[in-house]
Each structure stands twice: as C-alpha cells, then as structure tokens.
Design a protein around this motif. Structure first.
Motif, mmCIF file in Angstrom:
data_model
loop_
_atom_site.group_PDB
_atom_site.id
_atom_site.type_symbol
_atom_site.label_atom_id
_atom_site.label_comp_id
_atom_site.label_asym_id
_atom_site.label_seq_id
_atom_site.Cartn_x
_atom_site.Cartn_y
_atom_site.Cartn_z
ATOM 1 N N ASP A 40 1.031 -1.128 -0.049
ATOM 2 C CA ASP A 40 -0.129 0.092 -0.081
ATOM 3 C C ASP A 40 0.930 1.251 -0.004
ATOM 4 N N SER A 41 0.586 2.040 -1.207
ATOM 5 C CA SER A 41 1.598 3.251 -1.045
ATOM 6 C C SER A 41 1.062 4.426 -0.317
ATOM 7 N N GLY A 42 -0.125 4.324 -0.272
ATOM 8 C CA GLY A 42 -1.035 5.330 0.596
ATOM 9 C C GLY A 42 -1.166 6.600 -0.574
ATOM 10 N N CYS A 43 -1.128 6.216 -1.809
ATOM 11 C CA CYS A 43 -1.318 7.178 -2.872
ATOM 12 C C CYS A 43 -2.316 6.692 -3.894
ATOM 13 N N VAL A 44 -3.216 7.526 -4.293
ATOM 14 C CA VAL A 44 -4.478 7.276 -5.073
ATOM 15 C C VAL A 44 -3.779 7.347 -6.571
ATOM 16 N N ARG A 75 15.108 19.957 -4.848
ATOM 17 C CA ARG A 75 14.362 20.225 -3.508
ATOM 18 C C ARG A 75 12.709 20.849 -3.685
ATOM 19 N N GLY A 76 12.804 21.827 -4.672
ATOM 20 C CA GLY A 76 11.640 22.661 -4.786
ATOM 21 C C GLY A 76 10.731 21.493 -5.811
ATOM 22 N N GLY A 77 11.299 21.002 -6.775
ATOM 23 C CA GLY A 77 10.437 20.289 -7.645
ATOM 24 C C GLY A 77 9.754 18.982 -6.855
ATOM 25 N N ILE A 78 10.237 18.506 -5.777
ATOM 26 C CA ILE A 78 9.848 17.450 -5.023
ATOM 27 C C ILE A 78 8.794 18.053 -4.052
ATOM 28 N N ALA A 79 8.996 19.066 -3.544
ATOM 29 C CA ALA A 79 7.905 19.780 -2.692
ATOM 30 C C ALA A 79 6.904 20.127 -3.291
ATOM 31 N N ALA A 80 6.939 20.836 -4.471
ATOM 32 C CA ALA A 80 5.947 21.185 -5.373
ATOM 33 C C ALA A 80 5.077 19.869 -5.949
ATOM 34 N N THR A 81 5.439 18.731 -6.073
ATOM 35 C CA THR A 81 4.884 17.770 -6.458
ATOM 36 C C THR A 81 4.033 17.024 -5.297
ATOM 37 N N MET A 82 4.704 17.190 -4.263
ATOM 38 C CA MET A 82 3.998 16.593 -2.816
ATOM 39 C C MET A 82 2.804 17.646 -2.673
ATOM 40 N N GLY A 83 2.896 18.813 -2.986
ATOM 41 C CA GLY A 83 1.959 19.736 -2.669
ATOM 42 C C GLY A 83 0.568 19.240 -3.610
ATOM 43 N N GLU A 84 0.736 18.625 -4.803
ATOM 44 C CA GLU A 84 -0.209 18.549 -5.629
ATOM 45 C C GLU A 84 -1.137 17.314 -5.262
ATOM 46 N N HIS A 85 -0.675 16.572 -4.301
ATOM 47 C CA HIS A 85 -1.400 15.393 -3.856
ATOM 48 C C HIS A 85 -1.456 15.167 -2.425
ATOM 49 N N ASP A 87 -3.366 16.567 -0.459
ATOM 50 C CA ASP A 87 -4.991 16.388 0.217
ATOM 51 C C ASP A 87 -5.407 15.133 -0.322
ATOM 52 N N THR A 88 -5.121 14.193 -1.140
ATOM 53 C CA THR A 88 -5.531 13.010 -1.511
ATOM 54 C C THR A 88 -4.954 11.772 -0.962
ATOM 55 N N CYS A 89 -3.452 11.936 -0.676
ATOM 56 C CA CYS A 89 -2.820 10.829 -0.291
ATOM 57 C C CYS A 89 -2.070 11.046 1.032
ATOM 58 N N ASP A 90 -1.392 9.886 1.442
ATOM 59 C CA ASP A 90 -0.951 9.701 2.737
ATOM 60 C C ASP A 90 0.732 9.794 2.511
#
Length: 261
Positions: A40-44, A75-85, A87-90
């Motif tokens: 389980d990745s915790g991601c949809v 670092r900024g690319g990883i953070a921005a990508t995290m911000g895009e999901h 609200d929907t993923c763990d």
C-alpha cells in the motif's frame, strides 16, 4: 547543446515509468519505482502520474530560475509535487511513489549536473583545451555521476527496502522527502571543456553493471549509432542471459539520452 534520446517501456502492454524532458539548455530524466504487488503506497496516483508531475515541476523551475542551484531545483520540484497530492494521499507513507532524478544543464559558463537514485550521467571533457569534436581520446577524461547505493543494501526484502528508503543507511530518492535533494551527487564543469554527455536510467546502466561494457563504450555507442542502438544492446543482453542470473526484473524501462556540445 544537441540532444537525442529514446525512452521505452519494458514491454508494450505496460506503462512506461521513465520520463524525459529535453530542451537546448537542459535535460531531465526520471525513473519511477513501481511498488511491489500488495504494498500500500498510500497514494491514489500511479507512478507515471508522479514522474510526469515531478518532471513538469522541475522543468518549470529550471525555466523560471535558470541560475538556481540544481539542489534547490530538485528540492523545490519534490516539494511542489508533494503539494499537488497532499490533500488526497498519505505522504507520510514510506512506500509513497518515488523516482530517480537526474538533470543536466548547459549554462553560460558551466555544465551542471545532479543525480539522485540509481541512474547515471557520463560527461566527456577535454583536458586543458576547449571542447571540440576532434579532441583526441588521449586528451579527454570522463566524469561519471552514478548513485549506486541501491546495489549495496543490507536488506532487499519488501519491508527492508521500505525501511531503508530515504535514509542514510539505505538510499535517497525523489518521493515525499524534499531534503533528499541534499543527498544527491552534484557537480559543475566549465562549458568550454565539455564535448559530449549521456544520461541513462538503470535499464541502460546494466550494460556496465551486468554485461561488461565500459561507460566510454556506452557513450561511444550512443554517439556513433544513436541512443536506440544501446537500447537494442540491452534487450539483446537480457534475452541472452539465463533466467534468475540477476536479482530484479529481466526487462526494465529504458531511457538513453545523448548530448553533444
């Protein structure tokens, strides 16, 4: 910078977890990691979603901030990508979708590179002279940036890899920890010294790690025949190798990029 590349899935029916963005001034190569069955990745979202989003975010930062340090871009690319999901993923899940990340940037004064995860960049440079296509082999040297920490893990079980992901005891990768960028291999070379370069995911680096080629041979092969030829070399070696000889997948997604300066 002149760029040519091939990005190919391991087999036609399955999606390609590799991703490439190339311009005249930078190249981004990503290799998404597919979670083992039942984990389980915790991601949809699937892995192609992650690499596409991360690739677009990295490209956007490189275009908006062309002089930014590549560690900061990653670092900024990883953070921005995290911000895009977020609200929907763990995003606290250690098995959250992940990707290697390599970037090569051709600037006004330097060629800059960064490698995170088990992909590689090979750069040929002239020694003591400006780069030129006629530079002799004796007057050149290779810079190889290859993060092979995943080849030396103390535990390759599903739980072990999960525990070791994004830790100093294991390996670092682009996923849910922006600080992973600080663990990447980085460097810069004066642009006048650089003749050519290759970027490749681990589907191609197995030519060196498994099949006895050298980094220079892979670079020369791409230069003379194009990236598609090294993809054919990999597929031929895979088919000729007895099943079970190596740990992991028989066939992998492959990305080979050749750059001429």
């Amino acid at each position: 910078m002149e760029v040519s590349y091939v990005c190919q899935a391991a087999s036609a029916p399955r999606p390609n977890d590799d991703f490439v963005i190339a311009t005249e001034s930078f190249v981004i190569v990503l290799d998404g990691a597919t979670a083992p069955v039942g984990v389980d990745s915790g991601c949809v979202h699937d892995v192609p979603w992650l690499v596409a989003r991360l690739g677009m975010n990295l490209a956007g930062l490189l275009l908006r901030e062309p002089r930014a340090a590549l560690v900061d871009v990653l670092r900024g690319g990883i953070a921005a990508t995290m911000g895009e999901h977020a609200d929907t993923c763990d995003l606290e899940n250690p098995d959250s979708p992940s990707s290697t990340a390599v970037m090569l940037r051709c600037g006004a004064q330097t060629v800059d590179y960064i490698v995170l995860g088990d992909s590689a960049i090979v750069i040929e440079r002239g020694v003591g002279a400006s780069a030129s296509a006629s530079a002799s082999a004796s007057a050149t040297e290779l810079t190889v940036a290859h993060d092979n920490r995943t080849a030396h893990l103390p535990d390759y079980s599903v739980g072990g890899v999960s525990r070791l992901r994004n830790t100093d005891e294991g390996f670092w990768i682009a996923s849910n920890r922006p600080e992973a960028a600080d663990k990447a291999i980085v460097g810069s070379i004066p642009i006048g010294d650089v003749t050519r370069a290759a970027l490749m995911t681990d589907g191609i680096t197995r030519l060196v790690e498994r099949y006895g080629r050298t980094w220079l041979e892979v670079l020369e092969r791409m230069d003379k025949y194009g990236p598609r030829e090294v993809v054919a070399d990999v597929r031929g070696e895979e088919l000729a190798t007895p099943p079970g000889t190596y740990r992991g997948k028989v066939h992998d997604d492959v990305t080979a990029v050749f750059c001429r300066f």
